[in-house]
Motif scaffolding. Structure first.
Motif, PDB file in Angstrom:
ATOM      1  N   PRO A  50      -6.382  -9.167   4.400  1.00  0.00           N
ATOM      2  CA  PRO A  50      -7.767  -9.267   4.862  1.00  0.00           C
ATOM      3  C   PRO A  50      -7.870  -9.700   6.323  1.00  0.00           C
ATOM      4  N   ASP A  51      -8.771  -9.060   7.036  1.00  0.00           N
ATOM      5  CA  ASP A  51      -9.039  -9.339   8.451  1.00  0.00           C
ATOM      6  C   ASP A  51      -7.877  -9.003   9.376  1.00  0.00           C
ATOM      7  N   ARG A  52      -6.811  -8.395   8.844  1.00  0.00           N
ATOM      8  CA  ARG A  52      -5.680  -8.066   9.718  1.00  0.00           C
ATOM      9  C   ARG A  52      -5.326  -6.597   9.672  1.00  0.00           C
ATOM     10  N   ILE A  53      -4.933  -6.114   8.485  1.00  0.00           N
ATOM     11  CA  ILE A  53      -4.440  -4.735   8.446  1.00  0.00           C
ATOM     12  C   ILE A  53      -4.391  -4.213   7.015  1.00  0.00           C
ATOM     13  N   ARG A  54      -4.535  -2.895   6.913  1.00  0.00           N
ATOM     14  CA  ARG A  54      -4.353  -2.215   5.632  1.00  0.00           C
ATOM     15  C   ARG A  54      -3.243  -1.190   5.802  1.00  0.00           C
ATOM     16  N   ILE A  55      -2.180  -1.371   5.035  1.00  0.00           N
ATOM     17  CA  ILE A  55      -0.968  -0.567   5.194  1.00  0.00           C
ATOM     18  C   ILE A  55      -0.727   0.249   3.935  1.00  0.00           C
ATOM     19  N   LEU A  56      -0.516   1.550   4.116  1.00  0.00           N
ATOM     20  CA  LEU A  56      -0.130   2.425   3.015  1.00  0.00           C
ATOM     21  C   LEU A  56       1.379   2.627   3.080  1.00  0.00           C
ATOM     22  N   VAL A  57       2.057   2.491   1.927  1.00  0.00           N
ATOM     23  CA  VAL A  57       3.486   2.788   1.882  1.00  0.00           C
ATOM     24  C   VAL A  57       3.663   4.132   1.165  1.00  0.00           C
ATOM     25  N   ASP A  58       4.053   5.143   1.929  1.00  0.00           N
ATOM     26  CA  ASP A  58       4.299   6.529   1.508  1.00  0.00           C
ATOM     27  C   ASP A  58       2.985   7.297   1.267  1.00  0.00           C
ATOM     28  N   THR A  59       3.066   8.591   1.534  1.00  0.00           N
ATOM     29  CA  THR A  59       1.908   9.484   1.336  1.00  0.00           C
ATOM     30  C   THR A  59       2.279  10.481   0.245  1.00  0.00           C
ATOM     31  N   THR A  60       1.955  10.135  -0.982  1.00  0.00           N
ATOM     32  CA  THR A  60       2.400  10.957  -2.119  1.00  0.00           C
ATOM     33  C   THR A  60       1.530  12.207  -2.263  1.00  0.00           C
ATOM     34  N   PRO A  61       2.014  13.165  -3.068  1.00  0.00           N
ATOM     35  CA  PRO A  61       1.186  14.355  -3.357  1.00  0.00           C
ATOM     36  C   PRO A  61      -0.130  13.970  -4.040  1.00  0.00           C
ATOM     37  N   ASP A  62      -0.221  12.760  -4.564  1.00  0.00           N
ATOM     38  CA  ASP A  62      -1.429  12.283  -5.247  1.00  0.00           C
ATOM     39  C   ASP A  62      -2.309  11.425  -4.335  1.00  0.00           C
ATOM     40  N   LEU A  63      -2.060  11.427  -3.034  1.00  0.00           N
ATOM     41  CA  LEU A  63      -2.771  10.492  -2.154  1.00  0.00           C
ATOM     42  C   LEU A  63      -4.292  10.631  -2.223  1.00  0.00           C
ATOM     43  N   ARG A  64      -4.783  11.857  -2.252  1.00  0.00           N
ATOM     44  CA  ARG A  64      -6.241  12.024  -2.299  1.00  0.00           C
ATOM     45  C   ARG A  64      -6.825  11.331  -3.528  1.00  0.00           C
ATOM     46  N   GLN A  65      -6.228  11.612  -4.686  1.00  0.00           N
ATOM     47  CA  GLN A  65      -6.696  11.006  -5.937  1.00  0.00           C
ATOM     48  C   GLN A  65      -6.542   9.491  -5.900  1.00  0.00           C
ATOM     49  N   GLN A  66      -5.450   9.018  -5.346  1.00  0.00           N
ATOM     50  CA  GLN A  66      -5.204   7.566  -5.275  1.00  0.00           C
ATOM     51  C   GLN A  66      -6.245   6.874  -4.397  1.00  0.00           C
ATOM     52  N   ALA A  67      -6.578   7.493  -3.268  1.00  0.00           N
ATOM     53  CA  ALA A  67      -7.571   6.895  -2.364  1.00  0.00           C
ATOM     54  C   ALA A  67      -8.949   6.871  -3.010  1.00  0.00           C
ATOM     55  N   LEU A  68      -9.302   7.962  -3.703  1.00  0.00           N
ATOM     56  CA  LEU A  68     -10.605   8.015  -4.371  1.00  0.00           C
ATOM     57  C   LEU A  68     -10.682   6.988  -5.502  1.00  0.00           C
ATOM     58  N   THR A  69      -9.631   6.896  -6.287  1.00  0.00           N
ATOM     59  CA  THR A  69      -9.607   5.967  -7.426  1.00  0.00           C
ATOM     60  C   THR A  69      -9.767   4.523  -6.980  1.00  0.00           C
ATOM     61  N   HIS A  70      -9.115   4.173  -5.871  1.00  0.00           N
ATOM     62  CA  HIS A  70      -9.076   2.769  -5.445  1.00  0.00           C
ATOM     63  C   HIS A  70     -10.004   2.474  -4.272  1.00  0.00           C
ATOM     64  N   GLY A  71     -10.838   3.431  -3.920  1.00  0.00           N
ATOM     65  CA  GLY A  71     -11.812   3.179  -2.867  1.00  0.00           C
ATOM     66  C   GLY A  71     -11.187   2.886  -1.513  1.00  0.00           C
ATOM     67  N   ILE A  72     -10.066   3.530  -1.242  1.00  0.00           N
ATOM     68  CA  ILE A  72      -9.412   3.324   0.057  1.00  0.00           C
ATOM     69  C   ILE A  72     -10.104   4.204   1.092  1.00  0.00           C
ATOM     70  N   THR A  73     -10.745   3.563   2.057  1.00  0.00           N
ATOM     71  CA  THR A  73     -11.491   4.313   3.071  1.00  0.00           C
ATOM     72  C   THR A  73     -10.954   4.057   4.473  1.00  0.00           C
ATOM     73  N   ARG A  74      -9.932   3.242   4.571  1.00  0.00           N
ATOM     74  CA  ARG A  74      -9.335   2.974   5.873  1.00  0.00           C
ATOM     75  C   ARG A  74      -7.849   2.678   5.712  1.00  0.00           C
ATOM     76  N   ILE A  75      -7.043   3.280   6.568  1.00  0.00           N
ATOM     77  CA  ILE A  75      -5.597   3.022   6.599  1.00  0.00           C
ATOM     78  C   ILE A  75      -5.228   2.748   8.053  1.00  0.00           C
ATOM     79  N   ASP A  76      -4.725   1.553   8.311  1.00  0.00           N
ATOM     80  CA  ASP A  76      -4.399   1.181   9.692  1.00  0.00           C
ATOM     81  C   ASP A  76      -2.980   1.564  10.087  1.00  0.00           C
TER      82      ASP A  76
END
Ligand SMILES: [Zn+2]
Ligand SMILES: [Zn+2]
Ligand SMILES: [Zn+2]
Length: 266
Positions: A50-76
């Motif tokens: 929080p207040d620092r950074i949002r880090i994604l580890v790996d971009t899987t073939p399921d990334l779109r679904q994963q982002a939608l499911t978990h409400g990920i709207t920003r990746i730093d």
């Protein structure tokens, strides 16, 4: 800025092996299980400090679904463990984050992984302008040692994935070691003191590039974390049955699992 440790939230976006679970065309007990823990997307975690950074580890073939499911709207920033398809094929989804954030996204990988990613996603790197939907915009960085992202210290852990050298990542008290079947002396030293450990455990039957459950348990015993979570599971490992035979403090991770951990900040 404070030096020391701050709380971060780890979300497991996927905990399955390269095929995902259920597998296409498989009617086994795990692939047809109604237990949500037996439905596994391709392996990835999201680290929110929080207040620092949002880090994604790996971009899987399921990334779109994963982002939608978990409400990920920003990746730093994005960290890559290695260049295998189940860890990189969602890179094109970064376009959406470029648009939302109006910026390129810093991406970190070792040279071996970049060689593969550059060949797989030739159109991202060849510099040829393209009409239409555009290409993901990334700032590629080589990982050659610890990096500080948004003030958070990230230590790469060299791992062996069969004959392929890959990277795990340590964030303070937490380490994520997917896709491996051997640690060498350098790695053992770097995981000393980890309190929350995530480690590859594909299945019980031996495999040439992944730890089995028994092998993962040996690694866990040697590191001695407070809590360990297994990941990258194949359909051989049903959640309920496998957890029932694991020792105290070790469980299968599952998609949607959230952990609060302490990470190092500079
Ligand atoms: Zn994998
Ligand atoms: Zn199956
Ligand atoms: Zn792999």
């Amino acid at each position: 800025m404070t030096t020391g440790r701050v709380q971060a939230r780890i979300t497991f976006l996927g905990t399955g092996t390269s095929t995902g679970v259920p597998m296409i065309g498989c009617a086994c007990a795990v692939c047809t299980s109604s237990d949500p823990r037996d439905q596994r997307l391709r392996p990835s975690i999201f680290v929110d400090v929080p207040d620092r950074i949002r880090i994604l580890v790996d971009t899987t073939p399921d990334l779109r679904q994963q982002a939608l499911t978990h409400g990920i709207t920003r990746i730093d920033a994005i960290l890559f463990t290695h260049g295998h398809a189940d860890h990189v094929l969602g890179l094109d989804e970064v376009r959406r984050f470029n648009h939302l954030q109006r910026a390129a996204i810093p991406c970190y990988a070792d040279r071996t992984a970049w060689d593969t990613i550059r060949r797989t996603f030739y159109y991202v790197f060849d510099g040829i302008p393209r009409l239409g939907g555009g290409v993901p915009r990334i700032d590629a960085h080589d990982v050659t040692g610890p990096v500080v992202l948004g003030g958070v210290r990230v230590v790469p852990i060299p791992l062996w994935h069969g004959e392929l050298p890959i990277l795990g990542y340590r964030f303070g008290s937490f380490a994520y070691l997917t896709d491996c079947n051997r640690l060498d002396d350098a790695a053992w030293a770097l995981v000393d003191g980890v309190e929350t450990l995530v480690i590859d455990a594909l299945r019980d039957k031996p495999h040439t590039t992944h730890f089995t459950v028994a092998e993962a348990l040996e690694v866990i015993a040697r590191i001695g974390p407070r809590q360990a979570w297994l990941t990258h599971m194949a359909h051989d490992l049903g959640a309920a049955a496998t957890n029932a035979r694991l020792p105290a403090g070790v469980e299968l991770a599952y998609d949607g699992l959230v952990l609060d951990v302490a990470v190092d900040v500079d």
